[in-house]
Design a protein around this motif. Structure first.
Motif, PDB file in Angstrom:
ATOM      1  N   ASP A 216       0.742  -1.098  -0.012  1.00  0.00           N
ATOM      2  CA  ASP A 216      -0.131  -0.014  -0.034  1.00  0.00           C
ATOM      3  C   ASP A 216       0.778   1.369  -0.021  1.00  0.00           C
ATOM      4  O   ASP A 216       0.695   2.317  -0.974  1.00  0.00           O
ATOM      5  N   VAL A 217       1.780   1.368   0.843  1.00  0.00           N
ATOM      6  CA  VAL A 217       2.659   2.625   1.079  1.00  0.00           C
ATOM      7  C   VAL A 217       3.616   2.530  -0.273  1.00  0.00           C
ATOM      8  O   VAL A 217       3.723   3.884  -0.918  1.00  0.00           O
ATOM      9  N   SER A 218       3.988   1.449  -0.943  1.00  0.00           N
ATOM     10  CA  SER A 218       4.837   1.547  -2.074  1.00  0.00           C
ATOM     11  C   SER A 218       4.028   2.314  -3.129  1.00  0.00           C
ATOM     12  O   SER A 218       4.424   3.291  -4.000  1.00  0.00           O
ATOM     13  N   HIS A 219       2.679   1.751  -3.190  1.00  0.00           N
ATOM     14  CA  HIS A 219       1.676   2.495  -4.396  1.00  0.00           C
ATOM     15  C   HIS A 219       1.503   3.798  -3.994  1.00  0.00           C
ATOM     16  O   HIS A 219       1.407   4.753  -4.844  1.00  0.00           O
ATOM     17  N   ARG A 220       1.287   4.329  -2.710  1.00  0.00           N
ATOM     18  CA  ARG A 220       1.126   5.711  -2.203  1.00  0.00           C
ATOM     19  C   ARG A 220       2.297   6.510  -2.787  1.00  0.00           C
ATOM     20  O   ARG A 220       2.243   7.692  -3.229  1.00  0.00           O
ATOM     21  N   LEU A 221       3.546   5.929  -2.584  1.00  0.00           N
ATOM     22  CA  LEU A 221       4.617   6.753  -2.770  1.00  0.00           C
ATOM     23  C   LEU A 221       4.744   7.071  -4.286  1.00  0.00           C
ATOM     24  O   LEU A 221       5.224   8.274  -4.685  1.00  0.00           O
TER      25      LEU A 221
ATOM     26  N   ALA B 210      11.033   7.788  -8.408  1.00  0.00           N
ATOM     27  CA  ALA B 210      10.848   7.612 -10.011  1.00  0.00           C
ATOM     28  C   ALA B 210      11.666   6.357 -10.274  1.00  0.00           C
ATOM     29  O   ALA B 210      12.449   6.057  -9.404  1.00  0.00           O
ATOM     30  N   ASN B 211      11.393   5.955 -11.372  1.00  0.00           N
ATOM     31  CA  ASN B 211      12.143   4.651 -11.871  1.00  0.00           C
ATOM     32  C   ASN B 211      11.862   3.686 -10.688  1.00  0.00           C
ATOM     33  O   ASN B 211      10.697   3.377 -10.215  1.00  0.00           O
ATOM     34  N   HIS B 212      13.047   3.511  -9.962  1.00  0.00           N
ATOM     35  CA  HIS B 212      12.971   2.302  -8.953  1.00  0.00           C
ATOM     36  C   HIS B 212      13.515   2.892  -7.630  1.00  0.00           C
ATOM     37  O   HIS B 212      13.889   2.069  -6.720  1.00  0.00           O
ATOM     38  N   ASP B 213      13.269   4.234  -7.644  1.00  0.00           N
ATOM     39  CA  ASP B 213      13.961   4.987  -6.326  1.00  0.00           C
ATOM     40  C   ASP B 213      12.938   4.539  -5.188  1.00  0.00           C
ATOM     41  O   ASP B 213      11.876   4.052  -5.118  1.00  0.00           O
ATOM     42  N   GLY B 214      13.649   4.928  -3.850  1.00  0.00           N
ATOM     43  CA  GLY B 214      12.792   4.652  -2.662  1.00  0.00           C
ATOM     44  C   GLY B 214      12.664   3.054  -2.155  1.00  0.00           C
ATOM     45  O   GLY B 214      13.030   2.328  -3.030  1.00  0.00           O
ATOM     46  N   ASN B 215      12.673   2.945  -0.879  1.00  0.00           N
ATOM     47  CA  ASN B 215      12.301   1.470  -0.438  1.00  0.00           C
ATOM     48  C   ASN B 215      11.405   1.717   0.923  1.00  0.00           C
ATOM     49  O   ASN B 215      11.427   2.755   1.542  1.00  0.00           O
ATOM     50  N   VAL B 216      11.037   0.592   1.248  1.00  0.00           N
ATOM     51  CA  VAL B 216       9.969   0.370   2.443  1.00  0.00           C
ATOM     52  C   VAL B 216      10.308  -1.055   3.068  1.00  0.00           C
ATOM     53  O   VAL B 216      10.610  -1.959   2.352  1.00  0.00           O
ATOM     54  N   SER B 217      10.636  -0.740   4.460  1.00  0.00           N
ATOM     55  CA  SER B 217      10.816  -2.046   5.246  1.00  0.00           C
ATOM     56  C   SER B 217      10.026  -2.107   6.554  1.00  0.00           C
ATOM     57  O   SER B 217       9.638  -0.922   7.006  1.00  0.00           O
TER      58      SER B 217
ATOM     59  N   PRO C 252      12.038  -5.036  -2.799  1.00  0.00           N
ATOM     60  CA  PRO C 252      13.236  -5.546  -3.737  1.00  0.00           C
ATOM     61  C   PRO C 252      13.643  -4.228  -4.314  1.00  0.00           C
ATOM     62  O   PRO C 252      13.233  -3.408  -4.760  1.00  0.00           O
ATOM     63  N   THR C 253      14.963  -4.314  -4.822  1.00  0.00           N
ATOM     64  CA  THR C 253      15.521  -3.379  -5.710  1.00  0.00           C
ATOM     65  C   THR C 253      14.994  -3.435  -7.153  1.00  0.00           C
ATOM     66  O   THR C 253      14.546  -4.409  -7.594  1.00  0.00           O
ATOM     67  N   ALA C 254      15.441  -2.458  -8.020  1.00  0.00           N
ATOM     68  CA  ALA C 254      15.031  -2.503  -9.352  1.00  0.00           C
ATOM     69  C   ALA C 254      13.686  -2.789  -9.685  1.00  0.00           C
ATOM     70  O   ALA C 254      13.286  -3.648 -10.703  1.00  0.00           O
ATOM     71  N   LEU C 255      12.775  -2.176  -8.884  1.00  0.00           N
ATOM     72  CA  LEU C 255      11.304  -2.519  -9.109  1.00  0.00           C
ATOM     73  C   LEU C 255      10.688  -1.143  -8.768  1.00  0.00           C
ATOM     74  O   LEU C 255      10.795  -0.606  -7.644  1.00  0.00           O
ATOM     75  N   ALA C 256       9.628  -0.586  -9.955  1.00  0.00           N
ATOM     76  CA  ALA C 256       9.229   0.567  -9.688  1.00  0.00           C
ATOM     77  C   ALA C 256       8.101   0.403  -8.387  1.00  0.00           C
ATOM     78  O   ALA C 256       7.550  -0.687  -8.373  1.00  0.00           O
ATOM     79  N   LYS C 257       7.844   1.361  -7.667  1.00  0.00           N
ATOM     80  CA  LYS C 257       7.032   1.073  -6.214  1.00  0.00           C
ATOM     81  C   LYS C 257       5.565   0.843  -6.931  1.00  0.00           C
ATOM     82  O   LYS C 257       4.936   0.230  -6.109  1.00  0.00           O
ATOM     83  N   ALA C 258       5.164   1.384  -7.899  1.00  0.00           N
ATOM     84  CA  ALA C 258       3.959   1.222  -8.534  1.00  0.00           C
ATOM     85  C   ALA C 258       3.632  -0.372  -8.918  1.00  0.00           C
ATOM     86  O   ALA C 258       2.413  -0.703  -8.910  1.00  0.00           O
TER      87      ALA C 258
END
Length: 177
Positions: free
Chosen positions: A14-19, A26-33, A44-50
């Motif tokens: 949910d939070v990944s989609h909100r970001l 942008a692209n695959h920036d950001g991360n949630v844990s 995971p890395t290299a994945l768009a949060k959407a």
């Protein structure tokens, strides 16, 4: 009836989609844990949060090594580990690049907070952590120092990072910034 693992995975998705929807990654920036006992659940890395889905959430050990899941841990896992270590009560970390906070972080100097609601949620001052290469000892040390003063920090040249008692609290602190 659900379980804590499934609840945390759903919150990370949910939070990944909100970001992504807010344009904070942008692209695959950001991360949630999120902390799950002595392990972490993480994007995971290299994945768009959407594009994050429940089956893509990784399980990591206490050193950030993959235990289960598809893909690889993100390169900035050391920042998350530093947050959990420096703030033992932390149960979740959200890192993103909100444009205004990212720009403000590049200016340096802590940000004074004047809105009462913000002071209650994140404190009177938001530190700016000096620029450091991702994963460097200097960056981890500086982040730890910043998180001792606030629940959200701006990372010069690298967005912002927030901690919380759960994924949504960390996200809302980032939103408040």
């Amino acid at each position: 009836m659900g379980n804590r693992h499934d609840h945390l995975v759903a919150a990370i998705v949910d939070v990944s989609h909100r970001l992504a929807a807010r344009g904070w990654v942008a692209n695959h920036d950001g991360n949630v844990s999120a902390r799950l006992d002595d392990q972490l659940l993480a994007t995971p890395t290299a994945l768009a949060k959407a594009d994050v889905t429940p089956e893509l959430i990784l399980t990591l050990d206490g050193q950030g090594r993959k235990v289960a899941g598809i893909g690889k841990p993100f390169s900035e896992i050391q920042l998350h580990l530093a947050a959990y270590t420096s703030r033992p009560e932390t149960q979740a970390v959200v890192h993103a690049h909100p444009p205004m906070a990212t720009a403000r972080g590049l200016c340096g100097g802590d940000l004074a907070v004047f809105l009462p609601e913000a002071i209650v949620s994140i404190g009177r001052t938001i530190p700016v952590v000096p620029y450091a290469m991702p994963g460097s000892t200097e960056g981890v040390t500086a982040l730890s120092e910043g998180l001792r003063r606030s629940d959200v920090v701006m990372l010069a040249g690298n967005g912002a990072l927030a901690v919380g008692r759960d994924v949504m609290e960390a996200y809302l602190r980032l939103e408040l910034l």
